[in-house]
Design an enzyme around this catalytic site. Structure first.
Site, mmCIF file in Angstrom:
data_model
loop_
_atom_site.group_PDB
_atom_site.id
_atom_site.type_symbol
_atom_site.label_atom_id
_atom_site.label_comp_id
_atom_site.label_asym_id
_atom_site.label_seq_id
_atom_site.Cartn_x
_atom_site.Cartn_y
_atom_site.Cartn_z
ATOM 1 N N LYS A 102 40.484 47.986 36.258
ATOM 2 C CA LYS A 102 41.456 48.541 37.137
ATOM 3 C C LYS A 102 41.649 47.652 38.647
ATOM 4 O O LYS A 102 42.856 48.261 39.024
ATOM 5 C CB LYS A 102 41.013 49.924 37.244
ATOM 6 C CG LYS A 102 41.067 50.884 35.915
ATOM 7 C CD LYS A 102 40.647 52.251 36.374
ATOM 8 C CE LYS A 102 40.989 53.075 35.046
ATOM 9 N NZ LYS A 102 39.883 52.667 33.778
HETATM 10 C C1 LIG Z 1 40.113 52.895 32.467
HETATM 11 C C2 LIG Z 1 38.987 52.303 31.607
HETATM 12 C C3 LIG Z 1 39.523 52.007 30.602
HETATM 13 C C4 LIG Z 1 40.953 52.675 29.670
HETATM 14 O O1 LIG Z 1 41.990 51.856 30.294
HETATM 15 P P1 LIG Z 1 43.439 52.853 29.756
HETATM 16 O O2 LIG Z 1 44.298 52.141 30.970
HETATM 17 O O3 LIG Z 1 43.003 54.233 30.194
HETATM 18 O O4 LIG Z 1 43.762 52.633 28.353
HETATM 19 C C5 LIG Z 1 38.671 51.064 29.458
HETATM 20 N N1 LIG Z 1 37.603 50.381 30.035
HETATM 21 C C6 LIG Z 1 37.272 50.771 31.220
HETATM 22 C C7 LIG Z 1 36.026 50.201 31.852
HETATM 23 C C8 LIG Z 1 38.128 51.505 32.222
HETATM 24 O O5 LIG Z 1 37.747 51.662 33.574
#
Ligand SMILES: *Cc1c(COP(=O)(O)O)cnc(C)c1O
Length: 462
Positions: free
Chosen positions: A112
């Site tokens: 993210k």
């Molecule tokens: C947010 C997150 C996901 C999922 O990502 P999306 O964009 O919701 O599909 C997967 N793995 C981790 C570690 C995350 O923080």
């Protein structure tokens, strides 16, 4: 470059407006009116560039005249300066024809950061220019909140408040939210569950008087600018493995369909991606939907990959919009059924379209742990539980096309699950080894809208 809503009833916006707005006023999600194309020579020319240079070329056409070339290049450079790896998104090989794209070298050790760091810089420049300030409020089960705080700390056009469920996030996640010392950062521990945090957030956005008074803004995963930032690493990794001459496939551990939708955009832009494989944990609404069982909610069961524990996959609406021939009324109807009946059937034609691009699979809790253990034994690589879900599903889709699985978090972010699987407790990277010593700053709040709004009014700098 113009942005339109997936429900067809909201104003057409520029990149900057779509970014600052987040959710469209008709309840839909913003998408580009047309998808910019990259030719095979354009893609080949990315080879050998730095991540930042490639990011500029991939994202530039989507931004239109919202930012000048110089400003945009500077924004990208600041966004990724805090990463702990010179390549930003390096790849390692797991097996013949199977590669792992490490997206966890950002400041909060999860993918993210790629989007949130960029959006922080974009907000700051746009708001400065407009002479405006906003109050960002977010709800988190852990990763989104820490990434948002890290991205907005110290930016004077923004106050950021993050609601997390008291006692229900991991210690690393909590400390990443409570240890930044900047006064524009406010970590709020709410007495309740993650759902309560989200519900209060929604209440605030629906309380228009408050919303306007504090200039409320959102940066959750439906924000188009976040999707766009994630398109870049599909290009850089595919090119590293020989694109555009050679096709690649990707497997993406997904909850909200945000990350994998970025891969879909890369494919639409012309990147030769054969298959995009959706990997879910036991909360498998996307796997069921893509297997033709309808899109039906069934409650969330907590898992060891908590960032994928979702009930409704909000970005999936963007894929449906294209699958239904960009018919906003049809999408609006499906979303109405979802709200009223808890689900909908995907038409045969739309499902076929989706299945041409997407495959899917799921991993149970036992399969996830077993995969962490197995990959550690085979390669010495320690996976976080989310990445392990991806690797498990990817292995069911290996063929002659190189497979790239996205590693979405660093194992040290989920040390208990990793230790249970391998017997090894993964250490934090050196640059944040003092996380456990830094002083924490957090306000405990009751699960009450009026109390929350009062606290936000008091704390924000005007
Ligand atoms: C947010 C997150 C996901 C999922 O990502 P999306 O964009 O919701 O599909 C997967 N793995 C981790 C570690 C995350 O923080």
């Amino acid at each position: 470059m113009k942005y339109i809503s997936t429900r067809g009833q909201a104003p057409v916006l520029s990149f900057e407006e779509a970014m600052l707005t987040g959710l469209a006023r008709d309840g839909g999600l913003y998408v580009p009116e047309t998808i910019p194309q990259m030719s095979a020579p354009d893609i080949a020319a990315l080879a050998g560039l730095s991540y930042e240079e490639a990011a500029f070329r991939v994202m530039r056409p989507f931004v239109g005249d919202s930012f000048s070339d110089d400003d945009f290049a500077e924004i990208i450079s600041r966004a990724y300066a805090g990463f702990g790896h010179a390549a930003r998104a390096p790849m390692v090989q797991l097996a013949p024809n199977h590669f792992l794209l490490e997206l966890f070298h950002g400041p909060t050790l999860a993918f993210k950061d790629f989007a949130m760091q960029l959006i922080g810089q974009l907000f700051q420049v746009a708001l400065k220019r407009r002479g405006e300030k906003v109050t960002i409020v977010g709800a988190t089960s852990g990763d989104t909140g820490s990434a948002a705080i890290e991205a907005f700390r110290g930016l004077d056009a923004v106050d950021v408040f993050i609601l997390f469920p008291h006692g229900r996030v991991s210690e690393v996640q909590r400390r990443q939210m409570t240890t930044p010392a900047e006064t524009n950062v406010h970590a709020l521990a709410l007495d309740g569950h993650f759902d309560d945090c989200q519900a209060r957030l929604k209440d605030m956005f629906n309380h228009f008087e408050f919303r306007d008074e504090v200039a409320l803004a959102g940066v959750n995963s439906i924000n188009w600018a976040r999707v766009l930032a994630q398109v870049v690493y599909y290009f850089t990794s595919a090119v590293a493995l020989g694109a555009p001459q050679r096709k690649v496939s990707f497997t993406v551990p997904t909850g909200n369909f945000g990350d994998i939708f970025a891969g879909y955009i890369a494919r639409r832009m012309g990147l030769p991606i054969e298959t995009l494989v959706v990997a879910t944990n036991q909360n498998d609404i996307l796997h069921r939907a893509l297997s033709g069982q309808g899109y039906v909610t069934s409650g969330v069961t907590p898992s060891i990959s908590p960032s994928m524990d979702i009930q409704v996959s909000s970005n999936f609406e963007r894929a449906l919009f294209d699958a239904y021939g960009r018919d906003g009324a049809a999408v609006g109807q499906l979303m109405g059924e979802l709200k009223e009946q808890g689900g909908f059937r995907i038409s045969q034609g739309a499902l076929q379209g989706l299945q041409e691009t997407f495959a899917s699979g799921r991993a149970s809790e036992e399969e996830t742990s077993a995969m962490i253990r197995q990959i550690y034994a085979e390669t010495g690589e320690i996976l976080c539980p989310h990445s392990a879900v991806g690797v498990k599903v990817a292995r069911e889709h290996l063929g002659t096309t190189p497979m790239i699985t996205l590693a979405t978090a660093h194992p040290a972010k989920f040390p208990d699950a990793v230790e249970a699987a391998t017997g090894q407790r993964p250490p934090l990277p050196n640059r944040m080894a003092d996380l456990y010593e830094r002083p924490e700053r957090v306000s405990r709040v009751e699960n009450d809208l009026a109390a929350l709004e009062e606290l936000i009014r008091e704390r924000r700098a005007v």
